[in-house]
Design a protein around this motif. Sequence first.
Motif, short mmCIF file in Angstrom:
data_model
loop_
_atom_site.label_atom_id
_atom_site.label_comp_id
_atom_site.label_asym_id
_atom_site.label_seq_id
_atom_site.Cartn_x
_atom_site.Cartn_y
_atom_site.Cartn_z
N LYS A 115 0.83 -1.21 0.00
CA LYS A 115 0.00 0.00 0.00
C LYS A 115 0.86 1.26 0.00
CE LYS A 115 -4.31 -1.64 1.91
NZ LYS A 115 -5.39 -1.36 2.83
N LYS A 116 1.95 1.25 0.77
CA LYS A 116 2.85 2.40 0.79
C LYS A 116 3.46 2.62 -0.58
CE LYS A 116 4.15 2.31 5.65
NZ LYS A 116 5.24 2.08 6.62
N TRP A 144 2.18 1.71 -3.45
CA TRP A 144 1.14 2.18 -4.36
C TRP A 144 0.86 3.66 -4.13
CZ3 TRP A 144 -0.49 0.82 -8.82
CH2 TRP A 144 -1.65 1.37 -9.35
N ARG A 145 0.81 4.10 -2.89
CA ARG A 145 0.57 5.53 -2.60
C ARG A 145 1.69 6.40 -3.14
NH1 ARG A 145 -1.25 3.75 3.00
NH2 ARG A 145 -3.50 3.60 2.77
N THR A 146 2.93 5.93 -3.00
CA THR A 146 4.07 6.66 -3.56
C THR A 146 3.96 6.73 -5.07
OG1 THR A 146 5.45 5.92 -1.73
CG2 THR A 146 6.59 6.70 -3.70
N HIS A 147 3.57 5.63 -5.67
CA HIS A 147 3.39 5.56 -7.12
C HIS A 147 2.33 6.57 -7.58
CE1 HIS A 147 3.04 3.63 -11.07
NE2 HIS A 147 1.74 3.69 -10.90
N MET A 148 1.20 6.58 -6.91
CA MET A 148 0.11 7.48 -7.29
C MET A 148 0.47 8.94 -7.01
SD MET A 148 -1.89 5.62 -8.88
CE MET A 148 -3.11 6.86 -9.25
N ALA A 149 1.31 9.21 -6.02
CA ALA A 149 1.77 10.58 -5.78
C ALA A 149 2.61 11.07 -6.96
CB ALA A 149 2.57 10.65 -4.49
N LYS A 154 0.17 12.03 -9.68
CA LYS A 154 -0.48 13.31 -9.40
C LYS A 154 0.45 14.50 -9.61
CE LYS A 154 -3.93 11.39 -6.35
NZ LYS A 154 -4.41 11.22 -4.99
#
Length: 108
Positions: free
Chosen positions: A10-11, A13-18, A21
């Motif tokens: 999850k971490k 994936w969040r870094t990836h999506m940041a 963005k």
Amino acid sequence: MSIHDIIAGKKQWRTHMARVKALPPDYQIVYKEMQKYLFKVGPIGLPDGPLLPEIIDFFEGGVAAGKGVLELIGNDVAAFCDDLVKDSRTYADAYQESISGEPGTAAK
């Protein structure tokens, strides 16, 4: 899969999506369309593989060079994605293999 693996995923994936963005809006739109397409027909190891981060690296390079997203990939997003995964085993391949067996036999 342990809880630590899930949290680490999850971490990641969040870094990836940041990173997504942080791209200009036109790049974000194309990336999301590519992601949607690849999750439907893309390679089986897509979520854990390097393809999506490599696409972002490619896009970040395009932004740094001052190019528009369509200058990088062309007008046909699906064709670009198909070219990226042409040598990979895809979900579509797995589905075709599952239905091409002899009638009355189940794939295991």
